[in-house]
Scaffold this motif. Structure first.
Motif, mmCIF file in Angstrom:
data_model
loop_
_atom_site.group_PDB
_atom_site.id
_atom_site.type_symbol
_atom_site.label_atom_id
_atom_site.label_comp_id
_atom_site.label_asym_id
_atom_site.label_seq_id
_atom_site.Cartn_x
_atom_site.Cartn_y
_atom_site.Cartn_z
ATOM 1 N N TYR A 156 -67.575 -44.629 64.934
ATOM 2 C CA TYR A 156 -67.398 -45.834 65.748
ATOM 3 C C TYR A 156 -67.761 -47.042 64.910
ATOM 4 O O TYR A 156 -68.870 -47.153 64.400
ATOM 5 N N ARG A 161 -62.070 -47.483 66.800
ATOM 6 C CA ARG A 161 -62.455 -47.739 68.184
ATOM 7 C C ARG A 161 -61.670 -46.880 69.178
ATOM 8 O O ARG A 161 -61.601 -47.198 70.378
ATOM 9 N N GLU A 164 -62.914 -45.918 72.784
ATOM 10 C CA GLU A 164 -63.047 -46.881 73.879
ATOM 11 C C GLU A 164 -62.074 -46.595 75.022
ATOM 12 O O GLU A 164 -62.316 -46.994 76.158
ATOM 13 N N TRP A 242 -72.416 -55.519 65.365
ATOM 14 C CA TRP A 242 -71.319 -55.404 66.333
ATOM 15 C C TRP A 242 -71.401 -54.067 67.080
ATOM 16 O O TRP A 242 -71.250 -54.019 68.304
ATOM 17 N N VAL A 243 -71.634 -52.977 66.352
ATOM 18 C CA VAL A 243 -71.743 -51.671 67.010
ATOM 19 C C VAL A 243 -72.895 -51.674 68.011
ATOM 20 O O VAL A 243 -72.744 -51.247 69.166
ATOM 21 N N GLN A 246 -72.415 -53.203 71.454
ATOM 22 C CA GLN A 246 -71.494 -52.581 72.406
ATOM 23 C C GLN A 246 -72.203 -51.847 73.536
ATOM 24 O O GLN A 246 -71.554 -51.365 74.468
ATOM 25 N N GLY A 247 -73.525 -51.737 73.485
ATOM 26 C CA GLY A 247 -74.236 -51.116 74.602
ATOM 27 C C GLY A 247 -75.586 -50.566 74.213
ATOM 28 O O GLY A 247 -75.792 -50.151 73.068
ATOM 29 N N LEU A 278 -68.673 -62.503 69.458
ATOM 30 C CA LEU A 278 -67.929 -61.277 69.728
ATOM 31 C C LEU A 278 -66.441 -61.571 69.923
ATOM 32 O O LEU A 278 -65.587 -60.785 69.499
ATOM 33 N N GLU A 282 -63.478 -60.113 67.623
ATOM 34 C CA GLU A 282 -62.350 -59.428 68.259
ATOM 35 C C GLU A 282 -61.022 -60.043 67.831
ATOM 36 O O GLU A 282 -60.026 -59.327 67.627
#
Length: 305
Positions: A156, A161, A164, A242-243, A246-247, A278, A282
């Protein structure tokens, strides 16, 4: 993996110092596999954590057969699992493994049987948690019926990606954490490479590092570099940040074999990416923007299985 010859020569003393520094800084997730240079990596980690076992969280993958020519068949047979865990415990000089993961899903063995054998290891106290790697949403659901799955390890990054669409929603529904490997796309996102000739190891066989793909991807890296300058960080740190953004259910395992890069990677957790950051990332690197597949075609069928 890199400490056992995956990306050129490594130095045992320096590798051990890197592991010790990681533990000193509170980063305890050590990812290895019984097939990394035929057990060499487990022996190395065993030396590095001697007297510090309680500070380390050992993540071990199994089930991938390897030959001098590269990855071979996948083996998820229960007997193989039961046998290999004993070898890992011996090499690591420990009586338990924190997270035991199947490296790939064996197409010839029902995933329920593989996970059933791993569940036995949990009941015996040899393993604390069970993980899967590069599994499809369907396989993850089948496995979770047999025993709780703690984590899915899968590639990831800004350039990879695929998860996702289906896999990430599935593991979030089931309460499974994500261990994202290759967050720097095997070093490409670090900005170190300028021509395909810079690649002196097995990455030269990967489509993203070859020919026209290389130069298309290099253009993306140049734009990432510009964003990193604006954030006062390195391209590697931006990619890792960035990774992590993502959560909270995601950790990432950037590989390194040197203290210098370990410390640089760890510093990425202090980089705050704003909603605008972000959006900018993107816009530059939308999903699917990387040219070329992440593995050679002959290895792609072992993924998402």
């Amino acid at each position: 993996m890199g400490m056992s010859g995956a990306y050129g020569q490594s130095n045992e003393k320096e590798s051990i110092a890197t592991i010790e520094r990681a533990l000193e800084l509170g980063h305890n997730f050590l990812d290895t596999a019984d097939y990394y240079l035929a057990g060499h990596n487990e022996l190395l980690i065993g030396k590095a954590i001697r007297g510090k076992r309680d500070k380390a969280f050992l993540s071990v993958k199994t089930g991938q057969m390897v030959s001098p020519m590269g990855p071979g068949p996948v083996n998820g047979h229960p007997d193989y699992i039961r046998n290999m865990v004993m070898h890992s415990l011996q090499r690591l000089k420990t009586d338990y493994i924190d997270l035991y993961t199947t490296a790939r899903v064996d197409p010839n063995i029902p995933i329920e049987e593989t996970v059933g054998a791993m569940a036995e290891l949990v009941r015996k106290g040899l393993v604390r948690y069970i993980g899967l790697s590069e599994a499809s949403a369907d396989s993850i659901r089948k496995a979770a019926v047999v025993h709780p799955i703690a984590a899915l390890q899968i590639e990831y990054s800004l350039w990879t990606r695929d998860i996702e669409r289906e896999v990430l929603p599935t593991i979030r529904e089931l309460g499974i954490g994500l261990v994202g490997y290759a967050p720097l796309s095997r070093g490409f996102l670090s900005g170190e490479f300028t021509t395909p000739e810079d690649i002196k190891d097995h990455r030269a066989n990967m489509p993203r590092y070859q020919g026209e793909n290389f130069y298309k991807n290099l253009e993306l890296v140049d734009q990432i570099k510009a964003l990193a300058v604006a954030k006062s960080c390195s391209p590697s740190q931006l990619a890792i940040a960035w990774v992590l953004a993502q959560g909270d259910d995601i950790i990432t395992i950037p590989g390194t074999k040197r203290v210098k890069y370990l410390e640089e990677n760890i510093a990425a957790e202090n980089i705050l990416l704003t909603p605008q950051d972000l959006k900018s990332i993107e816009a530059i690197v939308p999903a699917g923007s990387a040219a070329g597949t992440r593995y050679p075609e002959k290895f792609m069928n072992a993924l998402n299985r």
